[in-house]
Design an enzyme around this catalytic site. Sequence first.
Site, PDB file in Angstrom:
ATOM      1  N   GLU A 105      22.102  79.687  22.894  1.00  0.00           N
ATOM      2  CA  GLU A 105      22.475  81.028  23.354  1.00  0.00           C
ATOM      3  C   GLU A 105      23.759  81.399  23.945  1.00  0.00           C
ATOM      4  O   GLU A 105      24.316  80.500  24.719  1.00  0.00           O
ATOM      5  CB  GLU A 105      21.303  81.641  24.086  1.00  0.00           C
ATOM      6  CG  GLU A 105      20.856  80.902  25.074  1.00  0.00           C
ATOM      7  CD  GLU A 105      19.460  81.441  25.901  1.00  0.00           C
ATOM      8  OE1 GLU A 105      18.479  81.293  24.958  1.00  0.00           O
ATOM      9  OE2 GLU A 105      19.584  81.875  27.155  1.00  0.00           O
ATOM     10  N   CYS A 118      29.177  84.540  28.814  1.00  0.00           N
ATOM     11  CA  CYS A 118      28.585  83.035  29.357  1.00  0.00           C
ATOM     12  C   CYS A 118      28.353  82.160  28.023  1.00  0.00           C
ATOM     13  O   CYS A 118      27.381  82.626  27.441  1.00  0.00           O
ATOM     14  CB  CYS A 118      27.044  83.563  30.107  1.00  0.00           C
ATOM     15  SG  CYS A 118      26.176  82.329  30.938  1.00  0.00           S
ATOM     16  N   CYS A 125      19.265  70.048  28.017  1.00  0.00           N
ATOM     17  CA  CYS A 125      20.160  69.639  29.129  1.00  0.00           C
ATOM     18  C   CYS A 125      19.191  68.430  29.734  1.00  0.00           C
ATOM     19  O   CYS A 125      18.094  68.379  29.640  1.00  0.00           O
ATOM     20  CB  CYS A 125      20.146  70.644  30.233  1.00  0.00           C
ATOM     21  SG  CYS A 125      21.001  70.123  31.919  1.00  0.00           S
ATOM     22  N   CYS A 129      16.592  70.050  36.369  1.00  0.00           N
ATOM     23  CA  CYS A 129      16.345  70.950  37.774  1.00  0.00           C
ATOM     24  C   CYS A 129      14.938  71.514  37.244  1.00  0.00           C
ATOM     25  O   CYS A 129      14.607  71.837  36.343  1.00  0.00           O
ATOM     26  CB  CYS A 129      17.327  72.129  37.526  1.00  0.00           C
ATOM     27  SG  CYS A 129      19.044  71.370  38.104  1.00  0.00           S
ATOM     28  N   CYS A 132      14.506  75.461  36.007  1.00  0.00           N
ATOM     29  CA  CYS A 132      15.448  75.860  34.802  1.00  0.00           C
ATOM     30  C   CYS A 132      14.873  75.923  33.561  1.00  0.00           C
ATOM     31  O   CYS A 132      14.230  74.416  33.227  1.00  0.00           O
ATOM     32  CB  CYS A 132      16.587  75.052  34.852  1.00  0.00           C
ATOM     33  SG  CYS A 132      17.824  75.650  33.680  1.00  0.00           S
ATOM     34  N   CYS A 349      19.041  82.519  31.653  1.00  0.00           N
ATOM     35  CA  CYS A 349      19.027  80.993  31.639  1.00  0.00           C
ATOM     36  C   CYS A 349      18.325  80.324  30.676  1.00  0.00           C
ATOM     37  O   CYS A 349      16.922  79.825  31.062  1.00  0.00           O
ATOM     38  CB  CYS A 349      18.507  80.621  33.252  1.00  0.00           C
ATOM     39  SG  CYS A 349      19.495  81.261  34.412  1.00  0.00           S
TER      40      CYS A 349
HETATM   41  N1  SAH Z   1      24.421  73.182  34.579  1.00  0.00           N
HETATM   42  C1  SAH Z   1      25.338  74.136  35.280  1.00  0.00           C
HETATM   43  C2  SAH Z   1      25.568  75.274  34.422  1.00  0.00           C
HETATM   44  C3  SAH Z   1      24.357  76.363  34.484  1.00  0.00           C
HETATM   45  S1  SAH Z   1      24.627  77.639  35.603  1.00  0.00           S
HETATM   46  C4  SAH Z   1      24.734  74.269  36.694  1.00  0.00           C
HETATM   47  O1  SAH Z   1      23.456  73.866  37.189  1.00  0.00           O
HETATM   48  O2  SAH Z   1      25.619  74.910  37.662  1.00  0.00           O
HETATM   49  C5  SAH Z   1      23.252  78.500  35.414  1.00  0.00           C
HETATM   50  C6  SAH Z   1      22.972  78.849  36.934  1.00  0.00           C
HETATM   51  O3  SAH Z   1      21.646  79.349  37.036  1.00  0.00           O
HETATM   52  C7  SAH Z   1      22.997  77.489  37.876  1.00  0.00           C
HETATM   53  O4  SAH Z   1      23.065  77.894  39.059  1.00  0.00           O
HETATM   54  C8  SAH Z   1      21.316  77.314  37.661  1.00  0.00           C
HETATM   55  O5  SAH Z   1      20.906  76.538  39.070  1.00  0.00           O
HETATM   56  C9  SAH Z   1      20.717  78.604  37.702  1.00  0.00           C
HETATM   57  N2  SAH Z   1      19.225  78.801  37.376  1.00  0.00           N
HETATM   58  C10 SAH Z   1      18.487  77.957  36.416  1.00  0.00           C
HETATM   59  N3  SAH Z   1      17.292  78.448  36.357  1.00  0.00           N
HETATM   60  C11 SAH Z   1      17.129  79.382  37.235  1.00  0.00           C
HETATM   61  C12 SAH Z   1      16.077  80.215  37.553  1.00  0.00           C
HETATM   62  N4  SAH Z   1      14.794  80.139  37.057  1.00  0.00           N
HETATM   63  N5  SAH Z   1      16.418  81.060  38.580  1.00  0.00           N
HETATM   64  C13 SAH Z   1      17.426  81.328  38.972  1.00  0.00           C
HETATM   65  N6  SAH Z   1      18.502  80.532  38.722  1.00  0.00           N
HETATM   66  C14 SAH Z   1      18.362  79.682  37.939  1.00  0.00           C
END
Ligand code: SAH
Length: 362
Positions: A105, A118, A125, A129, A132, A349
């Site tokens: 996406e 974006c 991935c 995390c 996520c 996300c």
């Molecule tokens: N993998 C990289 C790029 C992804 S950026 C990274 O982790 O930085 C996407 C951002 O959204 C990251 O800061 C991630 O931690 C955050 N993110 C992912 N899932 C989320 C959620 N459910 N709520 C808020 N932020 C989230």
Amino acid sequence: MEELKTTVEIPDTGQLQSIYSMQFDALQDWLKEQGEPTFRATQIFEWLYQKRVTEFEQMSNLSKDLRGKLSKSFVLTTLKIVTRQVSSDGTVKFLFELHDGYSIETVVMRHDYGNSVCVTTQVGCRLGCTFCASTLGGLKRNLEAGEIVAQVLESQRAMDEVQERVSSVVVMGIGEPFDNYEELVPFLKTVNHDKGLNIGARHITVSTSGVVPKIYKFADEKMQINFAISLHAPTTEIRSKLMPVNRAWPLPKLMESIRYYIEKTGRRVTFEYGLFGGVNDQEEHAEQLADLIKDLKCHVNLIPVNYVLERDYVRTPRDQIFAFEEVLKNRNINVTIRREQGHDIDAACGQLRAKERKEETR
Ligand code: SAH
């Protein structure tokens, strides 16, 4: 997490390399090998990035012979649009299908200062995390640089319809960009190249969850690109609970690499800090965060957690978000709260792909 140190190969599907993966200099070298003058690289880049053609045949100022050579050596990657949703605030979200059937996406956000895209860097991935959606099905494969470039091109085509330009790029879609570093760098160079998409380095942002060895490497590239780190926790204990990557490269090691980055580039970094109800969102956490970063050239972006069906984190109440922000402000830390866009279209996300993935058979 050890295996992160090895790279994930892009499986060989017999597919030719994407022409969009070719950096300007590499294209010049290829042309030389073909006995062609190097100024053809400028012409080809114009066709690819300004005129945005979809067939080599359309490159009418190149000889038939060269067009033939190009189509025998490269593909003009196209992303098949599976869905295109437009939110009430103008956010456009694409679900694209790749040549091997996987879906990714891309989101275009409309701001008063311009349009930002974006992009996704991996199919899924492997960072795991715990909050996520992108990591739910694991990692399927890395994207080729050209497949990342193509997302910006497709977004620009959507903006062409309203006579607007993509003015900035954020590498914050699905995937960990520093887990696909070898493809990330050519992507960044082509997006930034004046004969490519010509988007200024200061309008490009890369975000990492904290793949420390690549932070050192990135610092040494000396690109004037904005750099964001998904910090999400003020202590290594809390961070390990939220992000398994912290077990491979614990917070003190991460902070060391960030200090190196700031020293080497002279640039300010952004810390993304997601507020997860009851986990990291108390005022004491804000104090700990301030202690951690107080002498760094940085900015904090507070992100109210996005609800993900499969994850059970809860949102921090508004008042508490402001209280958290206040603590940081009082400690003279630059802080903003992320404005949310595209709420009505699953724009956050990996959520659209997560829905699609349920129907994926592979
Ligand atoms: N993998 C990289 C790029 C992804 S950026 C990274 O982790 O930085 C996407 C951002 O959204 C990251 O800061 C991630 O931690 C955050 N993110 C992912 N899932 C989320 C959620 N459910 N709520 C808020 N932020 C989230």
